[in-house]
Design a protein around this motif. Structure first.
Motif, mmCIF file in Angstrom:
data_model
loop_
_atom_site.group_PDB
_atom_site.id
_atom_site.type_symbol
_atom_site.label_atom_id
_atom_site.label_comp_id
_atom_site.label_asym_id
_atom_site.label_seq_id
_atom_site.Cartn_x
_atom_site.Cartn_y
_atom_site.Cartn_z
ATOM 1 N N ALA A 74 6.367 12.293 -0.990
ATOM 2 C CA ALA A 74 7.306 11.200 -1.247
ATOM 3 C C ALA A 74 8.299 11.042 -0.113
ATOM 4 O O ALA A 74 8.664 9.933 0.272
ATOM 5 C CB ALA A 74 8.039 11.453 -2.569
ATOM 6 N N ARG A 75 8.754 12.164 0.472
ATOM 7 C CA ARG A 75 9.695 12.080 1.595
ATOM 8 C C ARG A 75 9.072 11.385 2.789
ATOM 9 O O ARG A 75 9.700 10.520 3.426
ATOM 10 C CB ARG A 75 10.120 13.512 1.983
ATOM 11 N N LYS A 76 7.807 11.674 3.103
ATOM 12 C CA LYS A 76 7.158 11.046 4.254
ATOM 13 C C LYS A 76 6.936 9.548 4.022
ATOM 14 O O LYS A 76 7.096 8.737 4.943
ATOM 15 C CB LYS A 76 5.826 11.748 4.532
ATOM 16 N N LEU A 77 6.575 9.169 2.799
ATOM 17 C CA LEU A 77 6.379 7.752 2.514
ATOM 18 C C LEU A 77 7.693 6.986 2.564
ATOM 19 O O LEU A 77 7.742 5.835 3.016
ATOM 20 C CB LEU A 77 5.733 7.600 1.131
ATOM 21 N N LEU A 78 8.812 7.623 2.105
ATOM 22 C CA LEU A 78 10.109 6.962 2.165
ATOM 23 C C LEU A 78 10.532 6.714 3.606
ATOM 24 O O LEU A 78 11.140 5.692 3.925
ATOM 25 C CB LEU A 78 11.164 7.821 1.448
ATOM 26 N N ASN A 79 10.229 7.651 4.493
ATOM 27 C CA ASN A 79 10.582 7.463 5.906
ATOM 28 C C ASN A 79 9.904 6.225 6.486
ATOM 29 O O ASN A 79 10.442 5.544 7.359
ATOM 30 C CB ASN A 79 10.182 8.697 6.712
ATOM 31 N N GLN A 80 8.674 5.910 6.011
ATOM 32 C CA GLN A 80 7.974 4.720 6.514
ATOM 33 C C GLN A 80 8.449 3.440 5.821
ATOM 34 O O GLN A 80 8.489 2.376 6.429
ATOM 35 C CB GLN A 80 6.465 4.886 6.280
ATOM 36 N N LEU A 81 8.817 3.538 4.530
ATOM 37 C CA LEU A 81 9.204 2.345 3.791
ATOM 38 C C LEU A 81 10.619 1.888 4.092
ATOM 39 O O LEU A 81 10.936 0.713 3.945
ATOM 40 C CB LEU A 81 9.080 2.617 2.285
ATOM 41 N N THR A 82 11.519 2.797 4.490
ATOM 42 C CA THR A 82 12.935 2.456 4.635
ATOM 43 C C THR A 82 13.358 2.321 6.082
ATOM 44 O O THR A 82 14.526 2.485 6.410
ATOM 45 C CB THR A 82 13.798 3.539 3.959
ATOM 46 N N THR A 83 12.409 2.014 6.969
ATOM 47 C CA THR A 83 12.780 1.843 8.383
ATOM 48 C C THR A 83 13.638 0.613 8.603
ATOM 49 O O THR A 83 14.381 0.520 9.585
ATOM 50 C CB THR A 83 11.509 1.765 9.240
ATOM 51 N N THR A 99 10.585 10.533 -11.165
ATOM 52 C CA THR A 99 10.793 9.309 -11.958
ATOM 53 C C THR A 99 12.042 8.564 -11.509
ATOM 54 O O THR A 99 12.049 7.335 -11.349
ATOM 55 C CB THR A 99 10.893 9.668 -13.440
ATOM 56 N N LEU A 100 13.159 9.335 -11.271
ATOM 57 C CA LEU A 100 14.415 8.714 -10.869
ATOM 58 C C LEU A 100 14.274 8.011 -9.524
ATOM 59 O O LEU A 100 14.751 6.877 -9.351
ATOM 60 C CB LEU A 100 15.521 9.779 -10.795
ATOM 61 N N LEU A 101 13.606 8.643 -8.574
ATOM 62 C CA LEU A 101 13.448 8.040 -7.251
ATOM 63 C C LEU A 101 12.621 6.756 -7.320
ATOM 64 O O LEU A 101 12.957 5.737 -6.714
ATOM 65 C CB LEU A 101 12.796 9.047 -6.301
ATOM 66 N N TRP A 102 11.519 6.779 -8.067
ATOM 67 C CA TRP A 102 10.662 5.590 -8.147
ATOM 68 C C TRP A 102 11.388 4.439 -8.834
ATOM 69 O O TRP A 102 11.286 3.285 -8.418
ATOM 70 C CB TRP A 102 9.368 5.933 -8.884
ATOM 71 N N GLN A 103 12.150 4.732 -9.913
ATOM 72 C CA GLN A 103 12.871 3.667 -10.605
ATOM 73 C C GLN A 103 13.950 3.068 -9.721
ATOM 74 O O GLN A 103 14.145 1.840 -9.692
ATOM 75 C CB GLN A 103 13.510 4.231 -11.898
ATOM 76 N N ALA A 104 14.661 3.940 -8.951
ATOM 77 C CA ALA A 104 15.695 3.435 -8.049
ATOM 78 C C ALA A 104 15.085 2.582 -6.942
ATOM 79 O O ALA A 104 15.645 1.564 -6.534
ATOM 80 C CB ALA A 104 16.481 4.608 -7.467
ATOM 81 N N TRP A 105 13.931 2.990 -6.448
ATOM 82 C CA TRP A 105 13.267 2.194 -5.398
ATOM 83 C C TRP A 105 12.851 0.825 -5.931
ATOM 84 O O TRP A 105 13.024 -0.204 -5.284
ATOM 85 C CB TRP A 105 12.045 2.949 -4.875
ATOM 86 N N THR A 158 0.835 -1.215 0.000
ATOM 87 C CA THR A 158 0.000 0.000 0.000
ATOM 88 C C THR A 158 0.861 1.253 0.000
ATOM 89 O O THR A 158 0.596 2.220 -0.743
ATOM 90 C CB THR A 158 -0.927 -0.011 1.229
ATOM 91 N N LEU A 159 1.915 1.267 0.833
ATOM 92 C CA LEU A 159 2.803 2.429 0.871
ATOM 93 C C LEU A 159 3.528 2.614 -0.462
ATOM 94 O O LEU A 159 3.764 3.752 -0.906
ATOM 95 C CB LEU A 159 3.818 2.274 2.017
ATOM 96 N N GLU A 160 3.903 1.497 -1.121
ATOM 97 C CA GLU A 160 4.584 1.611 -2.413
ATOM 98 C C GLU A 160 3.654 2.217 -3.464
ATOM 99 O O GLU A 160 4.082 3.022 -4.296
ATOM 100 C CB GLU A 160 5.065 0.232 -2.862
ATOM 101 N N LYS A 161 2.364 1.848 -3.456
ATOM 102 C CA LYS A 161 1.428 2.452 -4.391
ATOM 103 C C LYS A 161 1.301 3.960 -4.157
ATOM 104 O O LYS A 161 1.262 4.752 -5.100
ATOM 105 C CB LYS A 161 0.051 1.785 -4.261
ATOM 106 N N GLN A 162 1.247 4.361 -2.892
ATOM 107 C CA GLN A 162 1.171 5.794 -2.581
ATOM 108 C C GLN A 162 2.452 6.520 -2.994
ATOM 109 O O GLN A 162 2.410 7.646 -3.481
ATOM 110 C CB GLN A 162 0.908 5.989 -1.089
#
Length: 563
Positions: free
Chosen positions: A484-493, A525-531, A467-471
């Motif tokens: 995007a910064r707030k979602l990355l903080n939750q995904l990369t814990t 685009t660069l951030l999503w592709q790298a993720w 769900t977080l990846e879709k957001q």
């Protein structure tokens, strides 16, 4: 005697007047829309709290209005053993003339409702073809030249001049635009070219994400004509011929962010905020926590776009911010974003402390000017901490008391474990064996339960991460760097940022906090592709490497500028 009687009668009359005024607000009158267009109906509501059984007199309405329909309903509530009853009247009114009209007070017994002012304007000009059709659509957008990522109000009106058995109306779906529906549809009647129509009106808030031309595709209405109809999309009338109509295509020119505007780009109709001290006692002492409440309201701006407040402090105060709460409210005027946050402060020493949050720059879309939201500083007087009171060394409470000979205790009794002989120790051994058996059985059951729980937890965590990846994908596609910064903080814990993802995060930090955007919109685009690439590598790896996750974007809970 006569004077006392006169005084008693006067006091009784005065108490009756006060009692009568205390219940002056029992009747409330209001309308559902204001202003309205001539030949359009308006709903008038009269609410009577604790009704006496007397019917209202609606005859004063006949001067300026025509009563098309009338109904009533009764509501009763029981709260904490106390019952209350109210009665509501609903009237469908049609104004007889154009101008500023006053709906007069309605009398119910000795009580009267409030007067309501209603503005009636001229009807908008319409084409002859549209006025002669059974169904037609009108779509309007304001403003016609909005700024990028600012609010555009879209009004859709479906006019129905014939019986309708069933029907459906599509939703607006422009590209590169975020759409928010503003409440439920409203229904009323109007007249076009001498013909009566029922109108189904819907309102939307659009937020274009890219400058240039914004195309709003035509909306499609699909319906079947019926022999009779009581309301919109009534399934009971007998179906007849099928009708399909389309609205006109709208094209808007979306302007780029002004050169003098600052980052973050906050286009809003009105931005307000306040900072309050949540302190129940009057004294503030060193080492004791205090709480500051922040609230920011932005008309025409989503809450996710609002920046969290920055509170610079000196080294004598420790900062513990709570997670900010973002909420959107929907009204007829559009969307309003609300940010609330609590920050706990602990002063470490006595003295004077001034809380002065940094101002927030925003763009006023009404006046097309750059403005700043400033918070009124708070000055706190911090008192020294309360030192604990200790008894002196030579106090009577610490002087040893000698034991007198007559208070010497007698010989201790023989321990009970020496009285039972060998039977006592045999019982102890058997009890220990039984206890060890219970412990082994309990550990086995706990291990099985833990395995089941871990499997369920892994499944829930996988669904939450998806769900977080879709957001995150939506935020990167829309260019919303803050989201995007707030979602990355939750995904990369629990993951390590490396390689291309680490470089993309560094660019995101530079854009948000170093001013590297230079007025351009962030490209995610660069951030999503790298993720995606790193996430795919993590799925193919059988071992996990512990890490600290994404580089923190906060210091003490607040955003920090790159120096």
């Amino acid at each position: 005697m006569v004077n006392r009687l006169s005084l008693s009668l006067f006091l009784l009359f005065l108490s009756l007047c006060v009692f009568d005024n205390a219940f002056g607000g029992l009747i409330t009158a209001r309308v559902d829309r204001n202003p309205i267009v001539i030949d359009e109906s308006v709903t008038y509501q009269l609410i009577i709290n604790d009704p006496s059984g007397k019917e209202p007199d609606f005859s004063p309405l006949n001067k300026d209005f025509e009563i098309l329909a009338q109904g009533s309903s009764t509501n009763m509530q029981i709260i904490n053993g106390t019952s209350s009853r109210s009665k509501q009247y609903q009237l469908s009114l049609m104004a007889k003339r154009i101008g500023k009209l006053t709906i007069p007070p309605i009398a119910v017994g000795k009580e009267q409702s409030n007067a309501v002012e209603l503005i009636v304007t001229t009807a908008q000009p319409s084409g002859t073809t549209a006025g002669n059709q059974d169904f037609f659509l009108e779509v309007r957008a304001t403003p016609e030249k909005p700024f990028v990522r600012s609010q555009v109000l879209l009004t859709v009106r479906l006019y129905v001049g014939a019986s309708l058995a069933s029907g459906s109306l599509s939703e607006p779906e422009p590209e590169n635009t975020t759409v928010h529906k503003l409440g439920d549809a409203r229904e009323y009647t109007t007249t076009r070219n001498g013909r009566n129509y029922r109108v189904n009106e819907r309102r939307y808030a659009l937020f274009p994400q890219q400058p240039g031309q914004l195309v709003i595709p035509p909306l499609l209405f699909h319906g079947q004509v019926g022999t009779r109809s009581t309301s919109f999309f009534d399934p009971f009338p007998k179906a007849g011929a099928t009708k399909r109509i389309r609205s006109k295509e709208l094209r808007l020119e979306v302007k780029q962010k002004p050169a003098q505007a600052t980052l973050p780009w906050l286009p809003s109709q009105q931005l307000t905020g306040k900072m309050e001290l949540n302190q129940t006692t009057g004294e503030i002492r060193a080492g004791e926590p205090i709480t500051i409440n922040f609230a920011i309201n932005a008309a025409g701006l989503p809450a996710a776009r609002l920046p969290e407040p920055k509170l610079p402090l000196d080294k004598t105060v420790r900062l513990y911010p709570d997670q900010a709460n973002f909420e959107n409210t929907l009204t007829d005027r559009g969307l309003t974003g609300v940010l609330t946050q609590k920050i706990t402060l602990i002063p470490s020493q006595a003295g004077e402390v001034t809380l002065a949050p940094q101002p927030i720059s925003w763009w006023n879309t009404t006046t097309n000017t750059l403005q700043q939201l400033s918070f009124e500083p708070l000055t706190l007087q911090v008192l020294p901490p309360i030192a604990p009171v200790r008894a002196p060394i030579d106090s009577p409470a610490q002087i040893a008391t000698p034991i007198s000979p007559e208070k010497v205790p007698a010989a201790a009794p023989q321990p009970f474990w020496t009285k039972g002989g060998g039977w006592f120790w045999t019982s102890i051994v058997l009890a220990c064996c039984w206890l060890l058996t219970l412990i082994a059985w309990w550990k086995k059951g706990t291990a099985e339960h833990s395995r089941d729980f871990d499997q369920a937890t892994d499944t829930n965590n996988t669904a939450a991460i998806r769900t977080l990846e879709k957001q995150l994908h939506k935020a990167c596609a829309a260019g919303e760097a803050e989201a995007a910064r707030k979602l990355l903080n939750q995904l990369t814990t629990s993951q390590e940022t490396r390689g291309a993802l680490q470089d993309a995060v560094a660019q995101l930090n530079a854009y948000l906090y170093g001013g590297a955007g230079n007025g351009n919109q962030w490209d995610g685009t660069l951030l999503w592709q790298a993720w995606k690439n790193q996430h795919r590598q993590n799925d193919n790896t059988t071992t996990s490497v512990p890490s600290d996750g994404l580089r923190p974007l906060y210091q003490n809970g607040l955003k920090q500028e790159n120096r």
